[in-house]
Design an enzyme around this catalytic site. Sequence first.
Site, PDB file in Angstrom:
ATOM      1  N   THR A 235     -84.904 -21.119 -38.215  1.00  0.00           N
ATOM      2  CA  THR A 235     -83.705 -21.945 -38.078  1.00  0.00           C
ATOM      3  C   THR A 235     -83.955 -23.337 -38.641  1.00  0.00           C
ATOM      4  O   THR A 235     -83.112 -23.918 -39.316  1.00  0.00           O
ATOM      5  CB  THR A 235     -83.305 -22.020 -36.597  1.00  0.00           C
ATOM      6  N   GLU A 450    -116.707 -14.914 -14.614  1.00  0.00           N
ATOM      7  CA  GLU A 450    -116.512 -15.733 -15.816  1.00  0.00           C
ATOM      8  C   GLU A 450    -117.818 -15.948 -16.559  1.00  0.00           C
ATOM      9  O   GLU A 450    -117.870 -15.901 -17.793  1.00  0.00           O
ATOM     10  CB  GLU A 450    -115.880 -17.089 -15.456  1.00  0.00           C
TER      11      GLU A 450
HETATM   12  P1  ADP Z   1     -87.014 -19.600 -35.118  1.00  0.00           P
HETATM   13  O1  ADP Z   1     -87.918 -19.066 -36.173  1.00  0.00           O
HETATM   14  O2  ADP Z   1     -87.119 -18.785 -33.878  1.00  0.00           O
HETATM   15  O3  ADP Z   1     -85.629 -19.838 -35.580  1.00  0.00           O
HETATM   16  P2  ADP Z   1     -86.987 -22.436 -34.835  1.00  0.00           P
HETATM   17  O4  ADP Z   1     -86.708 -22.775 -36.243  1.00  0.00           O
HETATM   18  O5  ADP Z   1     -85.844 -22.505 -33.905  1.00  0.00           O
HETATM   19  O6  ADP Z   1     -87.657 -21.000 -34.722  1.00  0.00           O
HETATM   20  O7  ADP Z   1     -88.177 -23.358 -34.328  1.00  0.00           O
HETATM   21  C1  ADP Z   1     -88.218 -23.911 -33.057  1.00  0.00           C
HETATM   22  C2  ADP Z   1     -88.908 -25.235 -33.063  1.00  0.00           C
HETATM   23  O8  ADP Z   1     -90.299 -25.101 -33.362  1.00  0.00           O
HETATM   24  C3  ADP Z   1     -88.391 -26.179 -34.115  1.00  0.00           C
HETATM   25  O9  ADP Z   1     -87.324 -26.904 -33.634  1.00  0.00           O
HETATM   26  C4  ADP Z   1     -89.581 -27.062 -34.422  1.00  0.00           C
HETATM   27  O10 ADP Z   1     -89.656 -28.133 -33.517  1.00  0.00           O
HETATM   28  C5  ADP Z   1     -90.756 -26.163 -34.166  1.00  0.00           C
HETATM   29  N1  ADP Z   1     -91.289 -25.599 -35.411  1.00  0.00           N
HETATM   30  C6  ADP Z   1     -91.317 -24.290 -35.724  1.00  0.00           C
HETATM   31  N2  ADP Z   1     -91.891 -24.094 -36.920  1.00  0.00           N
HETATM   32  C7  ADP Z   1     -92.204 -25.305 -37.405  1.00  0.00           C
HETATM   33  C8  ADP Z   1     -92.809 -25.752 -38.629  1.00  0.00           C
HETATM   34  N3  ADP Z   1     -93.210 -24.908 -39.577  1.00  0.00           N
HETATM   35  N4  ADP Z   1     -92.983 -27.090 -38.774  1.00  0.00           N
HETATM   36  C9  ADP Z   1     -92.582 -27.953 -37.816  1.00  0.00           C
HETATM   37  N5  ADP Z   1     -92.002 -27.589 -36.673  1.00  0.00           N
HETATM   38  C10 ADP Z   1     -91.813 -26.282 -36.438  1.00  0.00           C
HETATM   39 ZN    ZN Z   2    -112.240 -11.627 -17.012  1.00  0.00          ZN
HETATM   40 MG    MG Z   3     -83.880 -19.266 -34.708  1.00  0.00          MG
END
Ligand code: ADP
Ligand code: ZN
Ligand code: MG
Length: 651
Positions: A235, A450
């Site tokens: 996204t 552990e």
């Molecule tokens: P999905 O792949 O499920 O759509 P999102 O794009 O919603 O995932 O990612 C969720 C959050 O994770 C983002 O808002 C961001 O803050 C963080 N994130 C995920 N991937 C990255 C990336 N490659 N770089 C920086 N932030 C990331």
């Molecule tokens: Zn264990």
């Molecule tokens: Mg998504």
Amino acid sequence: MNDNNNKNKKLPPSGNNSFFIFLIISVVATVILNVAISSLTAPKTKEILYSDFVQMIKNDEIEEVVLAADKIQVIKKDSGSKTTTEKLLKLWGMKDNTRQELYYTGYINDQRLLPLLDEKGIKYSTPIQYSNPVLEFFLAWILPLLFIYGMFFLVSRSLSKKMGGGIMGVGQSKAKMYMESKTGVSFRDVAGQEEAKESLNEIVDFLHNPMKYTAIGAKQPKGALLVGPPGTGKTLLAKAVAGEANVPFFSLSGSEFVEMFVGVGASRVRDLFKQASQNAPCIIFIDEIDAIGKSRDNQLGSNDEREQTLNQLLAEMDGFDSSKGVVILAATNRPDVLDKALLRPGRFDRRIIVEKPDLKGREAILHVHVKNVKMAPEVDLHEIALATSGAVGADLANMVNEAALRAVRMGRSVVIQEDLMEAVEVIIAGKEKKDRILSDNEKKLVAYHEVGHALATAVSKNTDPVQKITIVPRTMGALGYTMQMPEEEKYLMNKDEIIDELTVLLAGRAAEEVAFGVKTTGASNDIERATELARNMITIYGMSDKFGMIGLESIQNRYLDGRRVSNCSQETQAAVDDEVRDVLEKCHKTAVDILENNRTALDRISEFLIEKETITGKEFMEIFNKVKSENLLDEQTADDVQETDNNLCDF
Ligand code: ADP
Ligand code: ZN
Ligand code: MG
């Protein structure tokens, strides 16, 4: 782009139209209300002749007369018997007009009237305006109008929230439009994912100067599908494309197409593409497309609405001319359930894989997210990236935030390395549960368990070094754990490494047995993981001597922790179970041997751990090496250690 056009379209559904409709309904309702009230409460009056009126005065039938400008109202005397309501009303000092008989007659300038009334002792008066006409009008008309309108407004708003678009808005596309300034996300905010960015960049470039491509005769791709596990930034990437492309960007989630009415989804799709073609060049983004794009041949739970929506989407994707500059992006983490028709060339013909980040990617993502967090200079993000193998972008963003929260809790103004490491552990194992008090006996068991893992790690050649051992309970169920830290990212595992890992996993239980001769439930998670790994080794990785390289199982839904599906006969499955048991038994035996050969170290380190509750890998290695060098003096024991090392490899 024609902005004016857009603005009109973007009016919320409860805009001009419904305002007037509600107003008209409210006015009608108010009129009806007023008529009803006045007809209910007004006294019943009858017109009589003036001569009859005079006769009634003479007959003493009249109690009171009201002399208005144009008529004379006549109130007849009470007819004697009173109902209870009347008595009650009288008690409260009110007059029940509805039950009195009222008459009226026209006004005649009759000089005899007043003396006659005086003579008969009849009260007379002229009507006085008690109330303010403005106030009366307000109370009778404006207030109900406002009230009714308000009710309508609230009801329609709550309806529109529930159904999206209100009664008037069913079927309208709800695509939000993002422009560069609105998402505020650009490729710089997406770390790692260089390949994905490269593919998307090409699309962005096409939208900027299509001539460059058409000159050669290259056609623009119609659509691209972002595929990958949840939280990897699909996204985010799409939003970044919007930021980079600087063209209108329609964003919609797959589930938003589907409403409770059949046909709404299809009309939404139509509407969306109409809007898009009016705004070309532009980008359409459909998030979680599997909500509508599920394969149609799925017999169980087939869904007319979804199929119609999908059909419409397929038709629209064929229908529009890509040279106009409309690009469709979609994201999903379940590409395997998507309808084949969606994936054929000419539709989502480009698949952009958004993988879990590797070491470099994780470090880059951490750098992006710590940008707005105050960090102590000595923070080493490389170390955090090493410790978080398997984590996706969303996890890392969450970790940084957890670390910042912890820093605040601890009363610091900057985040230090310890905060970050603790955050990593919180994500892996849950929060520390300080109030859970273990009995001394249980503490001892957990400590030996552990240290058993840790010793197996230290003795085996192919394992990652121990970073930390703790017996502080965690909220996710672990009573203690041993954290290993890889020295570098590994993409492959060979058979020896798997065997060593199995040995380490089973060494917890082995330690319980070696030291106390008991088996506890604490090993359940270890056993589960070991069993899965051993089974994978045999059925998927082709590392079994007995079965060779036959693929006995496959994994469905690769991007969401998938279910395994067996591809072999039941007899073979039974044989696989036997083989898995053999492997685990051998590894368990190795673990027991290691611990028996290092019994002194096991005792010493466990005691130390019980006292400290948490020890670092360095402390652990110090004691381990000390015990080993003491033993070196005794040559026989030294040979044992040597033998143990060999044991590991002779599997
Ligand atoms: P999905 O792949 O499920 O759509 P999102 O794009 O919603 O995932 O990612 C969720 C959050 O994770 C983002 O808002 C961001 O803050 C963080 N994130 C995920 N991937 C990255 C990336 N490659 N770089 C920086 N932030 C990331
Ligand atoms: Zn264990
Ligand atoms: Mg998504």
